[in-house]
Structure formats: structure tokens, C-alpha cells
Design an enzyme around this catalytic site. Structure first.
Site, mmCIF file in Angstrom:
data_model
loop_
_atom_site.group_PDB
_atom_site.id
_atom_site.type_symbol
_atom_site.label_atom_id
_atom_site.label_comp_id
_atom_site.label_asym_id
_atom_site.label_seq_id
_atom_site.Cartn_x
_atom_site.Cartn_y
_atom_site.Cartn_z
ATOM 1 C CE LYS A 225 -3.209 2.757 2.749
ATOM 2 N NZ LYS A 225 -3.884 2.748 4.113
ATOM 3 C CD GLU A 270 -6.191 8.719 10.101
ATOM 4 O OE1 GLU A 270 -5.637 7.520 10.412
ATOM 5 O OE2 GLU A 270 -6.721 9.184 9.087
#
Length: 462
Positions: A225, A270
């Protein structure tokens, strides 16, 4: 760097006006002079109303607010700058050295009272500096003169100034704004005017190409990723008042932390870390859909791509935070629905090892960058970001780095600097990124960045 050497070097740097950067790897040469003795007073006050409405001017407007609670601040006692891979260690050493010189009278005793510093760290490990796009790898701790906070229904004001001499000149802004002199009342907040938009360093076409190349590399090698970012630029007829953007983001994104530190303004969903005594908490986000994306939220976010992307991010945080904890608890994944996007979210709670007792800055240095903003494997993802973003001249600067506040006890809250704009005069540079995995589609990833950019473009009135 030892604590003793940090104290000695900080005293020398803070007491000198010759602050040329002798070593760009450390914060110390970039610390601005402060008085030899400082006194910090925190007292409880009546509810002042809207926190962000208290910010008196565009200069040094600092914010960390969510759902009406948090901190706003203004004025600068000093600014500590750092860069490089040791930026978290250096920042903590200098902050501790400065805090040790402050005489504290805190009658409230809550997280966020007493002396605090607002922090914004560079994403990357490059040395302290700036680039032609205004980025660079500059990390900052801003120590404000005045802080007003609200937590659990209690409100307070903190003032920081010289031990001797005249009282602080800022007035009782929280208790009674009418008592301020004409030059101290909050200046009007003006709209910046219509925006003229242009592609940033990473155009839409370049972003598609970068995603496609990353996917090809995943098929051929060990990269699992990578989070790739792009930028867009807005230019206005007058300078952008950060308070305008702070107010709009706070009103439109009450479930996010609206932050402003040294020209970087945003609303992040976040939470990288919240340390409160022996407990540390985090909210991991990875896997995103948005209105207009194919399929319902719950169906799309249960798909393999999103689950895999989210799993990488959670495992990354647990792997790096775990050694500091005696045990950890996970709650998720679940859906976090925001006005422009929906995320897969997992809440993490850790119980810190009392033998280590790491501060929030030490913890940030251990976990950043998580796979939510970097990728996995970490070193390969970082190299891929540097190559694919660097070839078009994109510099993240403090985008996707830790941002928030820290106190003198090692507690604090740090989010990840997402959904943000870097303000400079009449220009705002906006950033957004996506997690790319093996089955990512370049067109869908581009659409996801557009959805993420909407939080700030709409707040700017465009």
C-alpha cells in the site's frame, strides 16, 4: 541528544538573537528568544461562547476545536522549529527545557491547562527548509501568550508572560470582551473573495499516472500500500484570514478537529494520538467512499479493497504503538459518516507501560507515519512517495503530519493534518490523498481526492 545538552543548548539559543541555523537537523538554533523568566496563570472563567469567535486577529490564530470543545490561542511567546528524522525527539527536548523555566499557577488542573504548545510536524524526514512551493520539511511548536479552553463544561483562560513587569496586555478577552481597548477587540473577519483555481504541482493527469505506476509496482514487488497525494491552488483578491476558514470548517465539520497552526488550517477526522495520563487513544481511518460513488456506503466499505486498506493501517498503528503499552483494545471497524465522505474507522485504546511513561511527542515519533498516510512496508512506501510525488515537485510539508497540542506533563492531542490548506497571503494550497492498493483504479482514486478536497473548497466559499 541528552536532556542536559538540550537544556544548555536551549538556554543559549533562547537567550541569543543570533539564530542562524547552524544545524538544520535540530530545533534549537531556530528557537526565538523569550524572557529569562516566564509566569503562566490559568484560571476558570464563565463560558465565553463560541471559542473560534474569540480569535482577535489573523495573526497567530491557533485552534484545536471539535464539537465546541478544545483550545484556541493567539500571540507568540516563542516558536520552536525542527526538522529531520529526529524532529520529535528534538522538539520534546526543547519544549521540556522551556517548560522547566516557566513558573506555573494552574487553578483548573485539566488536560490543556497550564503551559501548552501548538504543534505541527512535517510529514517527511527531510532537513529543515523551504521549497519553491512553500513546503519543505519544517516542523513547529508555537507557544502562545493566551489560550482559552473548554472541556466537559468547564472553561478557562491561560496567560503566559514575564514574571516581573507590567500585567499581560491582552485583557480579559474570555470573561468580558467589552473591557478590551479599541486596539484589542477582535478584528472583523472578511471573506477572501472569489477563488481562482489552478492545478498544483500534481495535476489530475499526473495523479492518475502515479496511481497506475504504484499499482504496477505492487503487482511486481513487495509494496502492499502507498498513500499518494495531490494538490490544488486557490488565489484570491485579498489575503486569506485563517479565522474565516477556521470558522467555516468548525461549523461544517463538527465531528472533526478543526486546527490552525502557523498557516496550516484544516479539519481532520483522524486522531493520531490522545495521551491522558496512563491512557493513549487513537482513531484509525482508511477506506473511503463518498456521495455519488457506486453502491451504498455499507456495501462499498465491506469490499475487499477497503477492508485490506484499513487492515494495513490498523496493523501499522498497533505494531508501532504496542511496545509502549501493557495492553491494547480495539473497537471497529465501523462507519464514520462525514458531510463529504464516509470512512472505515477503528478506535484504539492503549494502557501505557508505567516503566516507560512516554509523552505524546515520543509516541508520535514512534507511530508516524502510519500506513493510513504512508503505506506498507513503511520504508518502501516512503521511498515510493518521495519518488512519485517528488518527480512533479509536490512537497507535502506539514500535510499528513501530526498536528495538535502538547502540555508540560506529556499529555496532548495530535491529529493527522488532513483536509487542509496551507495559507500564504492571497494563496491557499489544498492537499488530499488516497491509499493505493493492488486493485486500485486511478480514476476512482482521483475522484476520492476530489471528494476529500470538498471540505476545504466549500469552506472557502467555492
Amino acid at each position: 541528544m541528552t536532556t542536559e545538552s538540550a537544556l544548555t543548548a536551549t538556554d543559549a539559543a533562547l537567550g541569543s538573537r543570533d539564530l542562524a541555523a547552524r544545524d538544520t537537523r535540530t530545533a534549537i538554533p531556530r528557537a526565538r528568544p523569550v524572557p529569562a523568566g516566564l509566569r503562566c496563570t490559568t484560571r476558570e472563567i464563565a463560558d465565553p461562547g463560541d471559542l473560534v469567535g474569540l480569535l482577535p486577529s489573523a495573526a497567530d490564530a491557533l485552534s484545536w476545536v471539535r464539537g465546541g470543545e478544545g483550545l484556541v490561542a493567539w500571540g507568540r511567546t516563542t516558536t520552536l522549529e525542527t526538522g529531520g528524522p529526529g524532529r520529535f525527539v528534538d522538539a520534546e527536548a526543547v519544549w521540556r527545557a522551556l517548560a522547566a523555566r516557566i513558573e506555573v499557577d494552574d487553578e483548573v488542573g485539566l488536560p490543556g491547562t497550564g503551559p501548552v504548545a501548538f504543534a505541527s510536524f512535517a510529514f517527511g524526514d527531510g532537513p529543515l527548509g523551504r521549497t519553491r512551493t512553500g513546503g519543505g520539511e519544517r516542523s513547529v511548536l508555537v507557544v502562545p501568550r493566551v489560550v482559552v479552553g473548554r472541556r466537559g463544561g468547564r472553561c478557562w483562560i491561560t496567560e503566559l508572560g514575564p514574571v516581573a513587569g507590567h500585567p499581560a496586555p491582552w485583557g480579559d478577552v474570555a470573561g468580558d470582551p467589552a473591557r478590551l481597548g479599541p486596539d484589542e477587540r477582535p478584528a472583523p473577519v472578511r471573506r477572501p473573495g472569489p477563488a481562482h483555481w489552478a492545478a498544483g504541482a500534481m495535476s489530475a493527469a499526473a495523479y492518475r499516472d502515479a496511481v497506475a505506476e504504484a499499482v504496477t509496482r505492487m503487482a511486481d514487488g513487495p509494496l502492499d500500500k502507498v498513500v499518494l497525494a495531490r494538490d490544488v491552488v486557490a488565489r484570491f483578491g485579498r489575503p486569506v484570514d485563517p479565522r474565516f476558514l477556521i470558522r467555516a470548517l468548525a461549523a461544517g465539520n463538527p465531528r472533526c478537529w478543526t486546527y490552525s497552526v502557523d498557516g496550516l488550517v484544516g479539519a481532520t477526522p483522524e486522531l493520531l494520538l490522545r495521551r491522558s495520563g496512563a491512557v493513549v487513544e487513537s482513531r484509525v481511518l482508511a477506506g473511503t467512499t463518498w456521495p455519488g460513488a457506486e453502491g451504498a456506503d455499507d456495501q462499498v466499505l465491506s469490499a475487499g479493497k477497503y477492508r485490506e486498506e484499513h487492515r494495513f493501517a490498523v496493523e501499522s498503528l498497533c505494531r508501532t504503538l504496542g511496545p509502549s503499552c501493557t495492553r491494547m483494545e480495539l473497537d471497529g471497524p465501523h462507519l464514520l459518516r462525514l458531510p463529504t465522505v464516509t470512512h472505515l474507522a477503528t478506535d484504539v485504546r492503549g494502557h501505557l507501560d508505567p516503566l516507560q511513561d512516554p509523552s505524546v511527542l515520543a509516541l508520535a515519533g514512534a507511530v508516524h507515519p502510519t500506513a493510513a498516510v504512508g503505506g506498507t512496508p513503511p520504508a518502501l512506501a516512503a521511498a515510493t512517495i518521495a519518488e512519485l510525488e517528488g518527480r512533479v515537485g509536490l512537497q507535502r510539508g506539514r500535510y499528513a503530519g501530526p498536528v495538535g497540542w502538547v502540555d508540560v506533563h506529556g499529555d496532548g492531542e495530535l491529529g493527522i493534518a488532513l483536509r487542509c490548506a496551507r495559507l500564504s497571503g492571497r494563496t491557499a494550497r489544498l492537499f488530499a490523498g488516497c491509499g493505493v492498493v493492488a486493485d486500485s483504479d486511478p480514476d476512482l482514486e482521483l475522484a476520492e481526492t476530489a471528494a476529500k478536497l470538498r471540505a476545504v473548497t466549500e469552506a472557502l466559499g467555492s
